[in-house]
Design an enzyme around this catalytic site. Structure first.
Site, short mmCIF file in Angstrom:
data_model
loop_
_atom_site.label_atom_id
_atom_site.label_comp_id
_atom_site.label_asym_id
_atom_site.label_seq_id
_atom_site.Cartn_x
_atom_site.Cartn_y
_atom_site.Cartn_z
N HIS A 86 0.72 -1.04 -0.01
CA HIS A 86 -0.02 0.10 -0.08
C HIS A 86 0.76 1.02 0.30
O HIS A 86 0.22 2.30 -0.03
CB HIS A 86 -1.17 0.12 1.05
CG HIS A 86 -0.23 0.31 2.61
ND1 HIS A 86 0.11 -0.64 3.38
CD2 HIS A 86 -0.21 1.58 3.26
CE1 HIS A 86 0.53 -0.11 4.58
NE2 HIS A 86 0.20 1.11 4.33
N ASP A 129 0.05 -7.61 1.44
CA ASP A 129 0.60 -6.06 1.71
C ASP A 129 2.19 -6.19 1.90
O ASP A 129 2.62 -5.95 2.73
CB ASP A 129 -0.07 -5.53 2.84
CG ASP A 129 0.24 -4.10 2.80
OD1 ASP A 129 0.51 -3.34 2.00
OD2 ASP A 129 -0.03 -3.48 4.00
N GLN A 164 1.11 5.68 12.10
CA GLN A 164 1.00 6.23 10.62
C GLN A 164 2.22 6.69 10.30
O GLN A 164 2.99 7.21 10.95
CB GLN A 164 -0.13 7.31 10.76
CG GLN A 164 -1.59 6.94 10.56
CD GLN A 164 -2.05 6.45 11.87
OE1 GLN A 164 -1.72 6.70 13.02
NE2 GLN A 164 -3.00 5.37 11.80
N GLY A 165 2.51 6.24 8.85
CA GLY A 165 3.72 6.82 8.39
C GLY A 165 4.91 5.65 8.24
O GLY A 165 5.74 5.65 7.99
N ASP A 166 4.73 4.47 9.40
CA ASP A 166 5.82 3.45 9.32
C ASP A 166 5.46 2.30 8.59
O ASP A 166 6.28 1.34 8.74
CB ASP A 166 5.85 3.18 11.02
CG ASP A 166 6.90 2.32 11.17
OD1 ASP A 166 8.29 2.67 10.75
OD2 ASP A 166 6.94 1.29 11.85
N SER A 167 4.34 2.86 7.78
CA SER A 167 4.06 1.16 6.75
C SER A 167 5.28 0.90 5.99
O SER A 167 6.14 1.68 5.63
CB SER A 167 3.09 1.97 6.00
OG SER A 167 1.61 2.11 6.52
#
Length: 262
Positions: free
Chosen positions: A74, A119, A206-209
């Protein structure tokens, strides 16, 4: 519910970094909050996790091979030529003059990815990075338990300034059935692995994906067992982080890596 742990929109454009946060054990946030207030973490030592990668579109990753970065599906738009991503490697301090920065030249997103499961993705670098250790991936479920390490750079609050130094934390495994129950059946058991504390307090955000979740193997070497994927807020009680279960996709990842030249 926040399905993907990724900086989006204007925030991503402004920050252009992978965001990791370790939440303090404060009072839980209101259900309407996207992200509770998050702080701190323990600073990693230079060279402690040499495989860590920061990606310019707002995600993290791990150096799978000298030319390939393993991240989340993603985090990328699709499969094909892509020269727009910059990978930053080799430095705990993102302002260090010794940091390595390399552009991408191709992205391979998991075949069949449709926004729900599968993912993972590989980013090929324009030039190999041979000076840093890579992070092997788990090929069986043998290491899908115990205590895991998470690491990355991130904001003290959503939309806030990013951390200059690499942070690290540890989180315990959460059984599939327990995690799935906490998320009302939204966990894809068999493709995803959960980790976190029942009381909350420590989590990816959030942002560490795309960043790795890893632990020691039988030889005391680091091995990757998860890819940061999604969760409900950050560090909330009864909502552990949900990660792509790397061992499930090990064969597909290896095949994809081979097709990209290693």
């Amino acid at each position: 519910m926040v399905r993907w742990r990724k900086v989006v929109g204007a925030v991503a454009a402004a920050l252009a970094v992978g965001s990791f946060t370790v939440a303090a054990p404060t009072a839980p946030a209101a259900a309407s909050d996207i992200t509770p207030f998050v702080v701190g973490g323990t600073r990693a030592a230079q060279g402690e996790f040499p495989f860590m990668v920061r990606l310019s579109m707002g995600c993290g990753g791990a150096l799978y091979s000298p030319r390939l970065v393993l991240t989340a599906a993603h985090c990328v738009n699709g499969t094909g030529t892509n020269t727009s991503i910059t990978a930053t490697l080799g430095a705990v301090d993102l302002q260090s003059s010794s940091r390595i920065q390399v552009r991408s030249n191709y992205v391979l997103r998991a075949p069949g990815y449709n926004g729900n499961g599968d993912d993972w993705a590989l980013i090929r670098l324009a030039t190999p990075v041979t000076s840093l250790a890579t992070l092997p991936i788990a090929t069986t479920t043998a290491y899908n338990s115990g205590t895991f390490t998470i690491a990355g750079w991130g904001a003290a609050r959503e939309g806030g300034p990013q951390q200059r130094y690499l942070l690290k934390a540890t989180v315990p495994f959460v059984a599939d059935s327990t995690c799935d129950s906490m998320y009302g059946g939204d966990v894809i058991v068999g493709e995803e692995i959960c980790a976190g504390y029942t009381a909350g307090g420590v989590d990816t955000c959030q942002g560490d994906s795309g960043g790795p979740m890893f632990r020691r193997d039988a030889s005391n070497a680091w091995i990757q067992v998860g890819i940061t994927s999604w969760g409900n807020g950050c560090a909330r009680p009864n909502f552990p982080g949900v990660y792509t279960e790397v061992s499930t996709f090990a064969s597909a990842i290896r095949s994809a890596a081979t097709s990209l030249g290693g």
